[in-house]
Design a protein around this motif. Sequence first.
Motif, short mmCIF file in Angstrom:
data_model
loop_
_atom_site.label_atom_id
_atom_site.label_comp_id
_atom_site.label_asym_id
_atom_site.label_seq_id
_atom_site.Cartn_x
_atom_site.Cartn_y
_atom_site.Cartn_z
N SER A 302 -28.14 -5.42 119.09
CA SER A 302 -29.43 -6.06 118.93
C SER A 302 -29.37 -7.22 117.94
O SER A 302 -28.50 -7.29 117.08
CB SER A 302 -30.45 -5.03 118.46
N LEU A 303 -30.37 -8.12 118.08
CA LEU A 303 -30.53 -9.16 117.08
C LEU A 303 -30.90 -8.57 115.72
O LEU A 303 -30.62 -9.15 114.68
CB LEU A 303 -31.63 -10.14 117.52
N PHE A 304 -31.55 -7.42 115.75
CA PHE A 304 -32.08 -6.83 114.52
C PHE A 304 -31.52 -5.42 114.36
O PHE A 304 -32.11 -4.44 114.81
CB PHE A 304 -33.61 -6.81 114.57
N LEU A 305 -30.36 -5.32 113.73
CA LEU A 305 -29.70 -4.02 113.60
C LEU A 305 -30.28 -3.19 112.46
O LEU A 305 -30.71 -2.06 112.66
CB LEU A 305 -28.20 -4.23 113.37
N GLU A 306 -30.28 -3.72 111.27
CA GLU A 306 -30.78 -3.01 110.10
C GLU A 306 -32.05 -3.69 109.61
O GLU A 306 -32.00 -4.76 109.03
CB GLU A 306 -29.72 -2.98 109.00
#
Length: 432
Positions: A302-306
């Motif tokens: 994903s573009l937004f992992l954490e």
Amino acid sequence: MVHCLFAEEFLMKLGRTLVLSATILVLIFINYYLLKEQSPPQRSAQEESKYTERNVFRIEILSKASHIVLGKDKNNNWKMIEPFSWPVNGFAVEEFFQILRQNPTTSQFSIIKLSKIGQRIIIPNPPSTSTDSLSKKHLDKIIDSGLLFWCQQKICPLNLDEIVRLELKFHETEQQFSLSKKNSIWKFEQPIKIEADTPSIQKIMEWITNLEVLPLTEDEFLFNFFPHRDKDIPNSFVREPYLTITWIDNHRKKFSIICGHFRENNSTKALHYAWLEGHPALFPIPWDEDLDHPLQSLCMQSLFLEIKSITFSFGQQKLFLSCNESGEWSVLKFFGETLQSLENFDVKSLLLFLSLVKPLDVIPRSMISDTTPREKFFLEINGTLKFEALMEENTAYLLPMDKNYAIIINGDLLQKLFKILRGNDNRDIGLP
């Protein structure tokens, strides 16, 4: 009596010695006068030196099909000069000089001594008549093979395991992508930071390091691959770059290949070809379609992992979501001058949908209309990743702030994010 015995023994030994000496003389005669005629002529050191690579600086092959010229560069390496600049196969040069040494019939060659520089070897077409059939056979092979004999066909000089960076530049859209490898893991660095699918990158590395080509002049290339093209299309189309791919190894050594593509009218399949920077020769290449859409094909997650914090802005409203060290989320809504805590906001679904957002492609930002009415909001992740999210017709976009490109994402996911922001149970926080 004793003297007679000694005399008799002496005469027997003498006879055997004379027979042995005569035999040796006969063998010497046979070797010198008969076998010598069947042995190759011994060459002097001066004659031998004519056939060493060290003393030759230029090779010219004159044939009906082409004029091939090879010469040494400043580092004493062989390069093709005509019909184009190209690296020469070292094994071909070695084989050529081996033919000269083993078949010293100079009537096949013109060897010209040029003062202190060295020798230039010229092979005419057709070669001069020679009684040395083996030499003629080898020369005919070289002449008939043409560029195939001399050209280096493996074009990438880099070692597969030492490549640490990949750069892609699309000339039509001005898109640029950069990936780097660290600890055997590949990651995107530009236009966004995201982990790449390492096996897919490895496949592209193997593609280029194993690629072998046969370079052609522009006229040969056009004749072989575009014999029936539209006459209104100028020949210059072959020099219009589609994609430049650059590989960099851990010694900072670069290798670039410039790719073009062309699709005939009513054809569903494009011909891909390439040329090397500084080398005008053209050659067709097999194509890996993963290169056409790098983000969609090569990214892994994903573009937004954490995600530790999220900010949504829409109209005059802002929504703040933050996670504490215990993993608990709090949601605050800011409207006008009022700050309100939201207890029933669906944080779990929001995080799930954000984690599924992957880049599908990148396009120039200028392709998105500024006048078309659309639903949109502003998104900030972890205080650093800032985007404008919107739908235009049936396509969903994330527009990074201060960037000239737009990221295409899954439209269903963006619609679900809109739905959460509108809120089934919290309609007061919906978009205006």
